[in-house]
Design a protein around this motif. Sequence first.
Motif, PDB file in Angstrom:
ATOM      1  N   THR A   2      29.238  -1.072  -6.578  1.00  0.00           N
ATOM      2  CA  THR A   2      29.241  -0.468  -5.255  1.00  0.00           C
ATOM      3  C   THR A   2      30.548   0.294  -5.050  1.00  0.00           C
ATOM      4  N   VAL A   3      30.450   1.513  -4.509  1.00  0.00           N
ATOM      5  CA  VAL A   3      31.630   2.368  -4.345  1.00  0.00           C
ATOM      6  C   VAL A   3      31.815   2.709  -2.875  1.00  0.00           C
ATOM      7  N   LEU A   4      33.031   2.526  -2.384  1.00  0.00           N
ATOM      8  CA  LEU A   4      33.392   2.939  -1.034  1.00  0.00           C
ATOM      9  C   LEU A   4      34.228   4.207  -1.143  1.00  0.00           C
ATOM     10  N   TYR A   5      33.686   5.309  -0.629  1.00  0.00           N
ATOM     11  CA  TYR A   5      34.390   6.588  -0.663  1.00  0.00           C
ATOM     12  C   TYR A   5      35.196   6.758   0.624  1.00  0.00           C
ATOM     13  N   TYR A   6      36.455   7.122   0.434  1.00  0.00           N
ATOM     14  CA  TYR A   6      37.333   7.392   1.577  1.00  0.00           C
ATOM     15  C   TYR A   6      37.618   8.885   1.611  1.00  0.00           C
ATOM     16  N   MET A   7      37.109   9.561   2.637  1.00  0.00           N
ATOM     17  CA  MET A   7      37.315  10.992   2.803  1.00  0.00           C
ATOM     18  C   MET A   7      38.532  11.207   3.697  1.00  0.00           C
ATOM     19  N   HIS A   8      39.445  12.064   3.249  1.00  0.00           N
ATOM     20  CA  HIS A   8      40.715  12.168   3.963  1.00  0.00           C
ATOM     21  C   HIS A   8      41.395  13.491   3.657  1.00  0.00           C
ATOM     22  N   ASP A   9      42.477  13.729   4.372  1.00  0.00           N
ATOM     23  CA  ASP A   9      43.426  14.794   4.061  1.00  0.00           C
ATOM     24  C   ASP A   9      44.804  14.196   4.319  1.00  0.00           C
ATOM     25  N   PRO A  10      45.750  14.359   3.404  1.00  0.00           N
ATOM     26  CA  PRO A  10      47.063  13.727   3.599  1.00  0.00           C
ATOM     27  C   PRO A  10      47.822  14.244   4.817  1.00  0.00           C
ATOM     28  N   MET A  11      47.393  15.396   5.362  1.00  0.00           N
ATOM     29  CA  MET A  11      48.037  15.930   6.559  1.00  0.00           C
ATOM     30  C   MET A  11      47.127  15.834   7.784  1.00  0.00           C
ATOM     31  N   CYS A  12      46.146  14.945   7.717  1.00  0.00           N
ATOM     32  CA  CYS A  12      45.260  14.691   8.855  1.00  0.00           C
ATOM     33  C   CYS A  12      45.900  13.627   9.739  1.00  0.00           C
ATOM     34  N   PRO A  30      35.526  -6.840  -0.601  1.00  0.00           N
ATOM     35  CA  PRO A  30      35.097  -7.589  -1.791  1.00  0.00           C
ATOM     36  C   PRO A  30      35.584  -6.942  -3.086  1.00  0.00           C
ATOM     37  N   ASP A  31      35.927  -7.775  -4.054  1.00  0.00           N
ATOM     38  CA  ASP A  31      36.391  -7.276  -5.347  1.00  0.00           C
ATOM     39  C   ASP A  31      35.306  -6.495  -6.078  1.00  0.00           C
ATOM     40  N   SER A  32      34.060  -6.716  -5.693  1.00  0.00           N
ATOM     41  CA  SER A  32      32.949  -6.033  -6.361  1.00  0.00           C
ATOM     42  C   SER A  32      32.825  -4.574  -5.947  1.00  0.00           C
ATOM     43  N   MET A  33      33.601  -4.160  -4.952  1.00  0.00           N
ATOM     44  CA  MET A  33      33.564  -2.778  -4.478  1.00  0.00           C
ATOM     45  C   MET A  33      34.727  -1.984  -5.057  1.00  0.00           C
ATOM     46  N   ILE A 176      32.139   6.275   3.381  1.00  0.00           N
ATOM     47  CA  ILE A 176      30.737   6.270   2.975  1.00  0.00           C
ATOM     48  C   ILE A 176      30.584   5.293   1.817  1.00  0.00           C
ATOM     49  N   LEU A 177      29.646   4.388   1.954  1.00  0.00           N
ATOM     50  CA  LEU A 177      29.406   3.368   0.932  1.00  0.00           C
ATOM     51  C   LEU A 177      28.203   3.766   0.092  1.00  0.00           C
ATOM     52  N   GLU A 178      28.406   3.794  -1.221  1.00  0.00           N
ATOM     53  CA  GLU A 178      27.306   4.018  -2.156  1.00  0.00           C
ATOM     54  C   GLU A 178      26.899   2.674  -2.744  1.00  0.00           C
ATOM     55  N   ASP A 179      25.665   2.291  -2.483  1.00  0.00           N
ATOM     56  CA  ASP A 179      25.177   0.989  -2.940  1.00  0.00           C
ATOM     57  C   ASP A 179      23.751   1.139  -3.446  1.00  0.00           C
ATOM     58  N   ARG A 180      23.566   0.883  -4.722  1.00  0.00           N
ATOM     59  CA  ARG A 180      22.243   0.967  -5.350  1.00  0.00           C
ATOM     60  C   ARG A 180      21.571   2.318  -5.108  1.00  0.00           C
ATOM     61  N   GLY A 181      22.378   3.374  -5.233  1.00  0.00           N
ATOM     62  CA  GLY A 181      21.848   4.726  -5.134  1.00  0.00           C
ATOM     63  C   GLY A 181      21.710   5.264  -3.726  1.00  0.00           C
ATOM     64  N   ALA A 182      21.998   4.446  -2.731  1.00  0.00           N
ATOM     65  CA  ALA A 182      21.898   4.884  -1.336  1.00  0.00           C
ATOM     66  C   ALA A 182      23.301   5.061  -0.756  1.00  0.00           C
ATOM     67  N   GLN A 199      30.562  -4.447   8.334  1.00  0.00           N
ATOM     68  CA  GLN A 199      29.570  -3.446   7.941  1.00  0.00           C
ATOM     69  C   GLN A 199      29.376  -3.439   6.424  1.00  0.00           C
ATOM     70  N   LEU A 200      30.485  -3.528   5.690  1.00  0.00           N
ATOM     71  CA  LEU A 200      30.402  -3.531   4.230  1.00  0.00           C
ATOM     72  C   LEU A 200      29.630  -4.755   3.738  1.00  0.00           C
ATOM     73  N   SER A 201      29.913  -5.895   4.330  1.00  0.00           N
ATOM     74  CA  SER A 201      29.228  -7.128   3.932  1.00  0.00           C
ATOM     75  C   SER A 201      27.747  -7.066   4.271  1.00  0.00           C
ATOM     76  N   SER A 202      27.422  -6.468   5.408  1.00  0.00           N
ATOM     77  CA  SER A 202      26.025  -6.370   5.828  1.00  0.00           C
ATOM     78  C   SER A 202      25.218  -5.520   4.864  1.00  0.00           C
ATOM     79  N   VAL A 203      25.818  -4.426   4.397  1.00  0.00           N
ATOM     80  CA  VAL A 203      25.116  -3.551   3.457  1.00  0.00           C
ATOM     81  C   VAL A 203      24.865  -4.280   2.151  1.00  0.00           C
ATOM     82  N   GLN A 204      25.869  -4.987   1.658  1.00  0.00           N
ATOM     83  CA  GLN A 204      25.707  -5.703   0.393  1.00  0.00           C
ATOM     84  C   GLN A 204      24.673  -6.822   0.492  1.00  0.00           C
ATOM     85  N   ALA A 205      24.480  -7.342   1.704  1.00  0.00           N
ATOM     86  CA  ALA A 205      23.539  -8.447   1.883  1.00  0.00           C
ATOM     87  C   ALA A 205      22.087  -7.979   1.926  1.00  0.00           C
ATOM     88  N   LEU A 206      21.871  -6.660   2.065  1.00  0.00           N
ATOM     89  CA  LEU A 206      20.508  -6.142   2.165  1.00  0.00           C
ATOM     90  C   LEU A 206      19.744  -6.320   0.852  1.00  0.00           C
TER      91      LEU A 206
END
Length: 206
Positions: A2-12, A30-33, A176-182, A199-206
């Motif tokens: 599972t991948v958690l994407y962090y969208m940012h700009d260093p000057m935001c 979680p360490d699994s992310m 944005i969390l990528e989990d099992r292709g979603a 929220q992260l835990s809830s998604v993984q529990a689905l």
Amino acid sequence: MTVLYYMHDPMCSWCWAFRPVWDDVRQQMPDSMEVKYLLGGLAPDSDLLMSAETRSMIRRHWQVIEKKVPGTRFNYDFWSRCDPRRSTYPACRAVIAAKNQNPMLEDAMIQAIQHAYYLNARNPSDDEILIDLAYSLSLDVSRFKNDLHGADTQAELMSEIRTASNMGCTGFPGLILEDRGAFRHIRIDYSDAGMMLQQLSSVQAL
């Protein structure tokens, strides 16, 4: 994984306000992310100085953030000490250049840029500031200088911008969390890491 994407700009400035809570999320998730950063690129390269109207708008923006996110600090001396330009791409490329030398220094460069800009009233749109930050992180400064405006670095930045846009990111910071292709958007909270961790835990529990 599972991948958690962090969208940012260093000057935001909102990313700066989010920094303390984001640090908590990363430490407690979680360490699994896996965390992956994606640069959004707020403002392309420009040599034009900001207009008085734009300067005033951003100053007011900082004041709004200070009220909405208690504890967030800005050094308003920036506006008298520096010659601001509406250009964040150089800082974005600096993050990529640092990451390409040492992936462990990606976040360190982001934080160094934020501290330079928001606390120390230094302008990360200027190459000399970014080069000084690279030196402070013990990067190979000669390589960093070459990479800062290198074609490969620019191509990587544009690729990250496109990826963030294609994933539906419409503002920064974004999660944005990528989990099992979603892909699932995680609602941002500037004061409560627990809300996002739930929220992260809830998604993984689905």
